[in-house]
Design a protein around this motif. Structure first.
Motif, PDB file in Angstrom:
ATOM      1  N   VAL B 373       0.856  -1.192   0.000  1.00  0.00           N
ATOM      2  CA  VAL B 373       0.000   0.000   0.000  1.00  0.00           C
ATOM      3  C   VAL B 373       0.894   1.245   0.000  1.00  0.00           C
ATOM      4  O   VAL B 373       1.867   1.318   0.747  1.00  0.00           O
ATOM      5  N   TYR B 374       0.534   2.196  -0.829  1.00  0.00           N
ATOM      6  CA  TYR B 374       1.212   3.495  -0.844  1.00  0.00           C
ATOM      7  C   TYR B 374       0.331   4.459  -0.078  1.00  0.00           C
ATOM      8  O   TYR B 374      -0.865   4.558  -0.341  1.00  0.00           O
ATOM      9  N   PHE B 375       0.895   5.157   0.879  1.00  0.00           N
ATOM     10  CA  PHE B 375       0.052   6.050   1.694  1.00  0.00           C
ATOM     11  C   PHE B 375       0.843   7.244   2.204  1.00  0.00           C
ATOM     12  O   PHE B 375       2.075   7.274   2.105  1.00  0.00           O
ATOM     13  N   GLU B 411      -1.419   1.267 -11.144  1.00  0.00           N
ATOM     14  CA  GLU B 411      -1.679   1.352  -9.705  1.00  0.00           C
ATOM     15  C   GLU B 411      -3.179   1.284  -9.445  1.00  0.00           C
ATOM     16  O   GLU B 411      -3.976   1.882 -10.174  1.00  0.00           O
ATOM     17  N   PHE B 414      -7.042   3.161  -4.092  1.00  0.00           N
ATOM     18  CA  PHE B 414      -7.457   2.453  -2.887  1.00  0.00           C
ATOM     19  C   PHE B 414      -7.470   3.410  -1.705  1.00  0.00           C
ATOM     20  O   PHE B 414      -6.591   4.274  -1.579  1.00  0.00           O
ATOM     21  N   MET B 417      -6.530   0.392   4.260  1.00  0.00           N
ATOM     22  CA  MET B 417      -5.177  -0.121   4.516  1.00  0.00           C
ATOM     23  C   MET B 417      -5.028  -1.580   4.081  1.00  0.00           C
ATOM     24  O   MET B 417      -3.941  -2.028   3.753  1.00  0.00           O
ATOM     25  N   MET B 419      -6.243  -4.765   1.600  1.00  0.00           N
ATOM     26  CA  MET B 419      -6.931  -5.047   0.350  1.00  0.00           C
ATOM     27  C   MET B 419      -8.027  -6.101   0.513  1.00  0.00           C
ATOM     28  O   MET B 419      -7.922  -6.994   1.349  1.00  0.00           O
ATOM     29  N   SER B 427     -12.737  -5.980   2.674  1.00  0.00           N
ATOM     30  CA  SER B 427     -12.262  -4.597   2.775  1.00  0.00           C
ATOM     31  C   SER B 427     -13.393  -3.641   3.159  1.00  0.00           C
ATOM     32  O   SER B 427     -14.569  -3.922   2.904  1.00  0.00           O
ATOM     33  N   PHE B 521      -0.533  -5.419   7.623  1.00  0.00           N
ATOM     34  CA  PHE B 521      -0.758  -3.983   7.407  1.00  0.00           C
ATOM     35  C   PHE B 521      -1.301  -3.305   8.671  1.00  0.00           C
ATOM     36  O   PHE B 521      -0.912  -2.185   8.993  1.00  0.00           O
ATOM     37  N   PRO B 576      -4.303   6.104   2.847  1.00  0.00           N
ATOM     38  CA  PRO B 576      -3.915   5.242   1.706  1.00  0.00           C
ATOM     39  C   PRO B 576      -4.259   5.909   0.381  1.00  0.00           C
ATOM     40  O   PRO B 576      -5.286   6.592   0.268  1.00  0.00           O
ATOM     41  N   LEU B 579      -2.831   0.824  -4.280  1.00  0.00           N
ATOM     42  CA  LEU B 579      -2.113  -0.438  -4.072  1.00  0.00           C
ATOM     43  C   LEU B 579      -0.994  -0.497  -5.107  1.00  0.00           C
ATOM     44  O   LEU B 579      -1.201  -0.142  -6.270  1.00  0.00           O
ATOM     45  N   TYR B 580       0.131  -0.956  -4.664  1.00  0.00           N
ATOM     46  CA  TYR B 580       1.277  -1.060  -5.569  1.00  0.00           C
ATOM     47  C   TYR B 580       1.002  -2.089  -6.671  1.00  0.00           C
ATOM     48  O   TYR B 580       0.218  -3.027  -6.496  1.00  0.00           O
TER      49      TYR B 580
END
Lengths: 307, 666
Positions: B373-375, B411, B414, B417, B419, B427, B521, B576, B579-580
């Motif tokens: 996760v990119y946040f 990408e 999202f 945190m 998925m 989720s 996560f 968030p 998602l990568y």
């Protein structure tokens, strides 16, 4: 001459010592640590790592220990990025590769540069001169991070003549050496052209011509020695540039030379590797400058060693 | 002027050459599809030079790729189902309360030097992971083993009649002891010294208890040691481990490479010779137990691995040699791929963004979702980010779909945190963009239409992608909330320093899951987590997560985690964004290659389709129907994999959302 060299060597040792000491404190006081990472580590792990490298000791003690190791044991310490490798080992593996690449690049630079310069001077204001100097302009205009990928695209991807990267055979060296040497070739071409032009117009060349000597004999036997003096004085910085400039070229062609450590080690706060690279490069540059000065004297007797 | 014209002409000319050289419009693949090597050979790129190839010390993705192919674990993840399956252990038993696992080793296991591999090697490896001297950054993953943390953190074990936490605390109060925990087995207490001078505290406790007898004549103290850790070989065939609570993700977690089995007989020999064990993974020393073993290496160039004939499943391993390059440059990587010098660009080096558009339509280009996760993290102690309404407003004002389109690397937008579908997790499905609600929340927090909102700093580390994302978010916040944010670029180590010291307002973060479970996560936001770094603490969140991890009912556990994530969504210490994904290019002749959520790809399943040596393209057959597949049963060990966590506990453990993966991957 021996006095001159001795005096310069003492200066080199002092400069060398100051360079290492300064670098030591600069890298050690730089923000960040080799062990910080995105993933937190426990204090125990950090402590164990610091003990392994001696970072748990006061800074003056660390400095003394390091200098002692470097000067008395020739031990440059352990890398923090590659913990099972010593800096001696890393430099021992990578320096010869960088030097080999540098030698090829220098060979290319001198061969192409001198040829273009001589042709330009001898055939002044002809299409040959124009072509040689245009190539020099192109060489100077193209930085290695542009020239490298272009050469790779044409000769590795397009024509499949050379590999796109890696190390191992002569063909792996061709494109990187050309990339690294072209800029210097361009400078050498311009310097040698102007140097040669000055010499070919001088009285002793005119006298030689008047005696009826062959033009090629005059150029090679009489004019070249004086004409390349500007080139020789440029060679010191050129070799240094080639060594330092290999950072980019070695990255582009994925070569396992010393270049990448020049930058990566600093980013990784790999203290001892940074210092190791500084030691090697500074020793190299200092000795090279001395060599150039000596060569300059040998080529031009007017230069005084006591000056 | 003339010089400038010449420069422009050159640039134009070279651009045309470049363009024609990588033109792919009429091709299906990027470069040659004819293998340049024998069919029993594979050439791949592993990214950068691994920092460690020692399983217990490894931490980066290039390290992991190599370790995973040289050293087996008790379990591994079936890349087709995402479930843990048997590896070096052929089966296991779990106690009624779910806290004790007994693993039965496969019969006849051997090291590559012919020495037998037993459960004692597993004990050695796991205790080596926890040994403070090993200094493994991942040791904390084994803290769920009873007394694992005590051993690793240097606790003192106090044992004797009539002891209680209060008694220890009161008697030794001057020592500033820190945490005291009842030790489950053997009965006693573990005292965890805290503060900067832990060693002195440890020594003082030992002296006071053992020499001065301040806790009574019968009470003894000793440093926590290997013997206290509840992970032991019962005999050559059985390895037993006791956990602090039932961990439903335990079997998936121990697939992680740090739990790999390493050769005691080699490591200890090297240690005795050199004083430390760091050289045991060099080609001249290394002994392996998995499909491949390191044969030759050229530092920062390549490593050559040879098939291990003594691997338990060697008969189903096709490739004899794998050459793994260390190519860091994305450009060089794809150039070498194009000319056939690598068959697969690897899981650790992305295709440069500028090539993605050009390569996207090709059949050998793949974009796979990734367990990451990119946040952005908010410093919750910095005003006005101490107000959860502000944090939520900032999150809701970001148009995540637009952001993903800008990035163009596939990408997945999202706003949660964890998925959907991760080990059965449902989720929260938080909306991706709610500008009106964002405005309302900001006004409610005292900043109507952004008035009076201070200029905050958004810190990111030097990388073009982070800058691009920062600029897009900055623009979205300006447009949707009328607030100004300053972008601050920092060099990697300085950025890490600032993150650790919480010297920021908003900071770029990213997290790659270590194992297939929501906890990987959710652990980030625990108040006790060293990876939190936002200053956010919520007792209810902590309690829900802690309780979930000792919950034996798997569905209830997931529900508790979901409840915890709802608290997170309401409080929003982490925001968030997406998602990568991982992109890579793989030659069509490379088969036996399976999608993996974590980017793990076992070489043991891979093989070269020999039909491609004729230089033509051969239509891909489904893996099961492929006539050239040399290993008819997939996975090769399926018939022996009789016990999985699902079957034992009747749970939904470790399943991945295949629908989502296929959709994105296509």
């Amino acid at each position: 001459m021996i006095r001159f060299i001795t005096r310069r060597l003492i200066g080199i040792v002092i400069t060398f010592f100051v360079a290492i000491s300064l670098s030591f404190f600069i890298v050690r006081y730089a923000k960040g640590s080799p062990f910080t990472s995105e993933r937190a580590m426990t204090a125990e792990v950090k402590q164990a790592l610091e003990e392994r490298y001696g970072f748990d000791k006061p800074m003056p003690v660390q400095y003394m220990n390091y200098m002692k190791k470097v000067f008395f044991e020739f031990d440059l310490g352990l890398s923090t990025k590659y913990p099972d490798r010593t800096v001696n080992e890393i430099i021992g593996m990578s320096l010869p590769k960088t030097m080999l690449l540098g030698m090829f690049a220098l060979f290319w630079a001198i061969l192409v540069g001198l040829s273009a310069g001589i042709i330009g001077a001898v055939k002044q204001n002809t299409k040959w001169d124009f072509a040689a100097m245009s190539m020099a302009v192109v060489g100077i205009s193209l930085p290695s991070f542009v020239l490298g990928p272009i050469l790779a695209l044409i000769f590795a991807l397009g024509l499949l003549w050379f590999p796109a990267g890696g190390w191992g055979t002569f063909s792996h060296l061709v494109l990187p050496a050309i990339t690294l040497g072209t800029l210097r070739a361009a400078y050498i071409a311009r310097l040698s052209r102007s140097g040669m032009l000055e010499v070919v117009r001088s009285d002793f060349v005119r006298t030689a011509r008047a005696k009826g000597l062959r033009e090629s004999y005059i150029i090679w036997k009489h004019a070249l020695k004086g004409g390349i003096i500007p080139v020789v004085s440029y060679l010191g910085p050129a070799i240094a540039n080639i060594m330092v400039g290999s950072v980019v070229v070695e990255k582009i062609f994925n070569l396992p030379g010393m270049g990448p450590y020049f930058v990566d080690a600093a980013f990784n706060r790999d203290y001892f590797l940074v210092l190791g690279v500084v030691i090697v490069y500074s020793a190299f540059l200092l000795l090279l400058n001395l060599a150039v000065d000596v060569a300059y004297r040998l080529l031009d007797p007017r230069v005084n060693f006591n000056g | 002027m003339q010089k400038n014209i010449l420069r422009y002409a050159l640039v134009l000319g070279f651009s045309l050459i470049v363009s024609s050289c990588i033109s792919t419009e009429n091709e299906k693949f990027f470069g040659t599809t004819k293998p340049k090597h024998d069919p029993n050979v594979l050439w791949i790129n592993n990214g950068s030079e691994p920092q460690y190839m020692d399983p217990q010390k490894a931490s980066g993705a290039p390290d992991g790729e190599i370790v995973r192919n040289m050293f087996g674990r008790l379990t591994e993840i079936n890349p087709k189902t995402g479930k843990p399956i048997a590896d070096m252990a052929e089966r296991w038993e779990i106690s009624e309360d779910g806290t004790e696992f007994t693993f039965y080793m496969r019969k006849g296991l051997q090291w590559s030097d012919g020495k037998p591999l037993t459960a004692h090697d597993v004990e050695y490896s796991w205790l080596r992971l926890l040994d403070p001297e090993t200094a493994s950054v991942y040791a904390s993953l084994a803290f769920d083993i009873v007394n694992g943390d005590a051993y690793n953190l240097g606790a003192i074990f106090v044992q004797g009649q009539g002891l209680s936490v209060e008694k220890i605390q009161d008697t030794l109060s001057a020592l500033d002891l820190g945490d005291i925990k009842q030790s489950k087995y053997p009965a006693g207490f573990m005292v965890y010294p805290e503060g900067s001078d832990k060693d002195a505290v440890r020594k003082a406790i030992l002296k006071k208890v053992n020499e001065e007898k301040v806790l009574g004549a019968e009470v003894t103290a000793e440093p926590a040691a290997k013997k206290h850790v509840q992970a032991k070989a019962l005999d050559d065939e059985r390895f037993w481990v006791k956990l602090n609570g039932p961990l439903p993700y335990f079997l998936a977690m121990i697939e992680f490479y740090i739990f790999a089995i390493v050769p005691e007989h080699v490591i200890e020999k090297i240690k005795a010779r050199d004083g430390d064990d760091s050289l045991w993974v060099r080609p001249e020393n290394v002994v392996c137990n998995y499909a491949y073993c390191l044969e030759e290496e050229a530092f920062r160039q390549y490593k050559i691995f040879k098939k291990n004939p003594l691997f338990w499943d060697a008969k189903n391993v096709t490739l004899d040699t794998v050459k793994a390059y260390s190519i860091e440059s994305g450009n060089t990587n794809i150039f070498m791929y194009r000319t056939g010098e690598v068959d697969w660009t690897g899981a650790n080096t992305d295709v440069p963004l500028e090539y993605i558009k050009k390569l996207k339509h090709l059949e050998d280009f793949h974009i796979d979702p990734y367990l990451g996760v990119y946040f952005y993290g908010f410093n919750v102690n910095s005003k006005p980010l101490d107000d959860s309404r502000v944090r939520r407003a900032l999150s809701k004002a970001v148009d995540r779909k637009a952001l993903s389109e800008i990035l163009g690397g596939g990408e997945i937008p999202f706003a949660d945190m964890v998925m959907d579908g991760l080990a059965g997790y449902k989720s929260l499905g938080t909306p991706l963009f709610e500008p009106k609600e964002a405005k309302r929340l900001l006004a409610e927090a005292g900043f109507p239409d952004g008035k009076g909102f201070p200029r905050l700093e958004l810190v990111y580390n030097t990388q073009e992608k982070h800058k691009q994302i920062g600029q897009a978010v900055q623009q979205m916040w300006k447009e949707n909330l009328n607030i100004e944010i300053e972008l601050v670029n920092k060099e990697w180590k300085v950025y890490l320093d600032d993150m650790t010291g919480r010297n920021y307002d908003i900071i770029r973060r990213g997290w790659i899951g270590d194992f297939i479970d929501p906890y990987t996560f959710l652990e980030l936001a625990l108040s006790t987590s060293g990876n939190n770094r936002t200053g956010w603490k919520n007792a209810k969140y902590d309690k829900l997560i802690r309780n979930a991890n000792i919950m034996s009912d798997y569905d209830k556990r997931l529900e508790m985690m979901r409840e915890a994530e709802k608290i997170h969504a309401q409080e929003m210490p982490f925001m968030p964004l997406f998602l990568y994904t991982r992109n890579h290019i793989k030659k069509p002749y490379l088969k036996g290659f399976y999608f993996d959520y974590q980017g793990h790809h076992h070489w043991r399943y891979m093989y070269i389709d020999e039909r491609y040596y004729d230089g033509k393209y051969h239509k891909e057959l489904p893996e099961e129907e492929d006539p050239l597949r040399r290993s008819p049963v997939w996975p090769p060990s399926e018939e022996t994999t009789t016990i999985t966590l699902d079957e034992i506990k009747g749970s939904k453990s470790a399943s991945v959302n295949v629908t989502q993966i296929n959709k994105v991957g296509s």
